[in-house]
Motif scaffolding. Structure first.
Motif, PDB file in Angstrom:
ATOM      1  N   PRO A 111      31.144  41.342  50.148  1.00  8.59           N
ATOM      2  CA  PRO A 111      32.303  42.066  50.109  1.00  8.59           C
ATOM      3  C   PRO A 111      31.506  43.423  50.587  1.00  8.59           C
ATOM      4  N   VAL A 112      33.071  43.931  51.460  1.00  8.51           N
ATOM      5  CA  VAL A 112      33.019  45.764  51.584  1.00  8.51           C
ATOM      6  C   VAL A 112      34.698  46.045  51.938  1.00  8.51           C
ATOM      7  N   MET A 113      33.606  47.297  51.491  1.00 12.72           N
ATOM      8  CA  MET A 113      36.018  48.260  51.611  1.00 12.72           C
ATOM      9  C   MET A 113      36.609  48.173  52.853  1.00 12.72           C
ATOM     10  N   THR A 114      37.722  47.523  53.389  1.00 11.82           N
ATOM     11  CA  THR A 114      37.892  48.275  54.377  1.00 11.82           C
ATOM     12  C   THR A 114      39.133  49.907  54.883  1.00 11.82           C
ATOM     13  N   ASN A 115      39.347  50.079  53.392  1.00 10.87           N
ATOM     14  CA  ASN A 115      40.223  51.779  53.406  1.00 10.87           C
ATOM     15  C   ASN A 115      39.953  52.068  52.095  1.00 10.87           C
ATOM     16  N   ASN A 116      39.148  52.614  51.644  1.00  7.55           N
ATOM     17  CA  ASN A 116      38.851  53.750  50.703  1.00  7.55           C
ATOM     18  C   ASN A 116      40.236  54.301  50.079  1.00  7.55           C
ATOM     19  N   ASP A 117      40.773  55.118  50.636  1.00  8.49           N
ATOM     20  CA  ASP A 117      41.822  55.790  50.537  1.00  8.49           C
ATOM     21  C   ASP A 117      43.149  54.886  49.743  1.00  8.49           C
ATOM     22  N   ALA A 118      42.885  53.884  50.061  1.00  2.00           N
ATOM     23  CA  ALA A 118      44.044  52.766  49.689  1.00  2.00           C
ATOM     24  C   ALA A 118      43.782  52.849  48.321  1.00  2.00           C
ATOM     25  N   CYS A 119      42.144  52.440  48.051  1.00  2.00           N
ATOM     26  CA  CYS A 119      42.023  51.869  46.391  1.00  2.00           C
ATOM     27  C   CYS A 119      43.165  52.875  45.398  1.00  2.00           C
ATOM     28  N   ILE A 120      43.103  51.404  43.913  1.00  2.00           N
ATOM     29  CA  ILE A 120      44.111  52.522  43.464  1.00  2.00           C
ATOM     30  C   ILE A 120      42.460  52.683  41.910  1.00  2.00           C
ATOM     31  N   SER A 121      41.831  51.768  42.399  1.00  2.00           N
ATOM     32  CA  SER A 121      40.710  52.404  41.128  1.00  2.00           C
ATOM     33  C   SER A 121      41.419  51.528  40.293  1.00  2.00           C
ATOM     34  N   CYS A 122      42.249  49.943  40.291  1.00  2.00           N
ATOM     35  CA  CYS A 122      42.805  49.334  39.533  1.00  2.00           C
ATOM     36  C   CYS A 122      40.933  48.421  38.337  1.00  2.00           C
ATOM     37  N   ALA A 123      40.692  48.556  38.950  1.00  2.00           N
ATOM     38  CA  ALA A 123      38.978  47.581  38.597  1.00  2.00           C
ATOM     39  C   ALA A 123      39.552  46.079  38.541  1.00  2.00           C
ATOM     40  N   ILE A 124      39.984  45.333  39.372  1.00  2.00           N
ATOM     41  CA  ILE A 124      40.708  44.226  39.271  1.00  2.00           C
ATOM     42  C   ILE A 124      38.926  43.530  39.882  1.00  2.00           C
ATOM     43  N   CYS A 125      38.520  43.889  40.916  1.00  2.00           N
ATOM     44  CA  CYS A 125      37.431  42.991  41.208  1.00  2.00           C
ATOM     45  C   CYS A 125      36.561  43.397  40.573  1.00  2.00           C
ATOM     46  N   ALA A 126      36.427  43.929  40.042  1.00  2.00           N
ATOM     47  CA  ALA A 126      35.445  44.600  39.160  1.00  2.00           C
ATOM     48  C   ALA A 126      35.588  43.145  37.853  1.00  2.00           C
ATOM     49  N   LEU A 127      36.675  42.929  37.403  1.00  2.00           N
ATOM     50  CA  LEU A 127      37.293  42.061  36.523  1.00  2.00           C
ATOM     51  C   LEU A 127      36.732  40.952  36.351  1.00  2.00           C
ATOM     52  N   MET A 128      37.236  40.376  38.091  1.00  2.00           N
ATOM     53  CA  MET A 128      37.095  39.022  38.558  1.00  2.00           C
ATOM     54  C   MET A 128      36.137  38.948  38.357  1.00  2.00           C
ATOM     55  N   CYS A 129      34.774  40.575  39.203  1.00  2.00           N
ATOM     56  CA  CYS A 129      33.521  39.372  39.929  1.00  2.00           C
ATOM     57  C   CYS A 129      33.097  38.751  38.365  1.00  2.00           C
ATOM     58  N   PRO A 130      32.118  37.683  39.068  1.00  2.00           N
ATOM     59  CA  PRO A 130      31.395  36.390  37.745  1.00  2.00           C
ATOM     60  C   PRO A 130      29.703  37.198  37.653  1.00  2.00           C
ATOM     61  N   GLU A 131      29.524  38.296  39.107  1.00  2.00           N
ATOM     62  CA  GLU A 131      28.534  38.058  38.413  1.00  2.00           C
ATOM     63  C   GLU A 131      28.137  40.446  37.790  1.00  2.00           C
ATOM     64  N   GLY A 132      29.085  40.426  37.917  1.00  2.00           N
ATOM     65  CA  GLY A 132      28.866  41.704  37.546  1.00  2.00           C
ATOM     66  C   GLY A 132      28.886  42.346  38.418  1.00  2.00           C
ATOM     67  N   ALA A 133      29.110  42.614  39.997  1.00  2.00           N
ATOM     68  CA  ALA A 133      28.246  43.295  40.566  1.00  2.00           C
ATOM     69  C   ALA A 133      29.008  44.444  41.424  1.00  2.00           C
ATOM     70  N   ILE A 134      29.979  44.528  40.715  1.00  2.00           N
ATOM     71  CA  ILE A 134      30.882  45.446  40.809  1.00  2.00           C
ATOM     72  C   ILE A 134      31.449  46.802  40.220  1.00  2.00           C
ATOM     73  N   GLU A 135      31.318  48.296  40.694  1.00  2.00           N
ATOM     74  CA  GLU A 135      31.341  49.531  39.633  1.00  2.00           C
ATOM     75  C   GLU A 135      32.716  49.725  40.499  1.00  2.00           C
ATOM     76  N   VAL A 136      33.770  50.323  39.578  1.00  2.00           N
ATOM     77  CA  VAL A 136      35.086  51.305  40.426  1.00  2.00           C
ATOM     78  C   VAL A 136      34.840  52.654  40.378  1.00  2.00           C
ATOM     79  N   SER A 137      35.265  53.163  40.110  1.00  2.00           N
ATOM     80  CA  SER A 137      35.327  54.619  39.389  1.00  2.00           C
ATOM     81  C   SER A 137      36.806  55.285  40.398  1.00  2.00           C
TER      82      SER A 137
END
Length: 68
Positions: free
Chosen positions: A38-64
Motif C-alpha cells: 500500500p501507498v498513501m494517497t493523501n498525507n494531509d488527511a491522515c489523522i495518525s489514528c494508527a488503525i492501519c498499524a494495529l491491523m497489520c499482521p506483519e507489523g510493517a506499518i509505523e505511524v507518527s
C-alpha cells in the motif's frame, strides 16, 4: 505520517480496508519479495489514528503524528 516497510508487507490490504479516512491504496509496484504494497494517497488527511498499524499482521506499518 504513515511509514510502510515494503519488505515486511505481504499485501493483505487490511490497512486499506480499515483506514477510517480511506487514504491508503494498493500501489502499482512490487517489493523485492514480489508483493504489491500500500501507498498513501493523501498525507494531509491522515489523522495518525494508527488503525492501519494495529491491523497489520506483519507489523510493517509505523505511524507518527509528525506531519513535517
Amino acid at each position: 505520517m504513515v511509514s510502510i516497510n515494503a519488505m515486511m508487507c505481504k499485501g493483505c490490504g487490511y490497512c486499506i480496508k480499515f483506514c477510517p479516512k480511506h487514504i491508503l491504496e494498493m500501489g502499482k509496484e512490487r517489493s523485492e519479495k514480489g508483493h504489491f504494497y500500500p501507498v498513501m494517497t493523501n498525507n494531509d488527511a491522515c489523522i495518525s489514528c494508527a488503525i492501519c498499524a494495529l491491523m497489520c499482521p506483519e507489523g510493517a506499518i509505523e505511524v507518527s503524528s509528525d506531519k513535517a
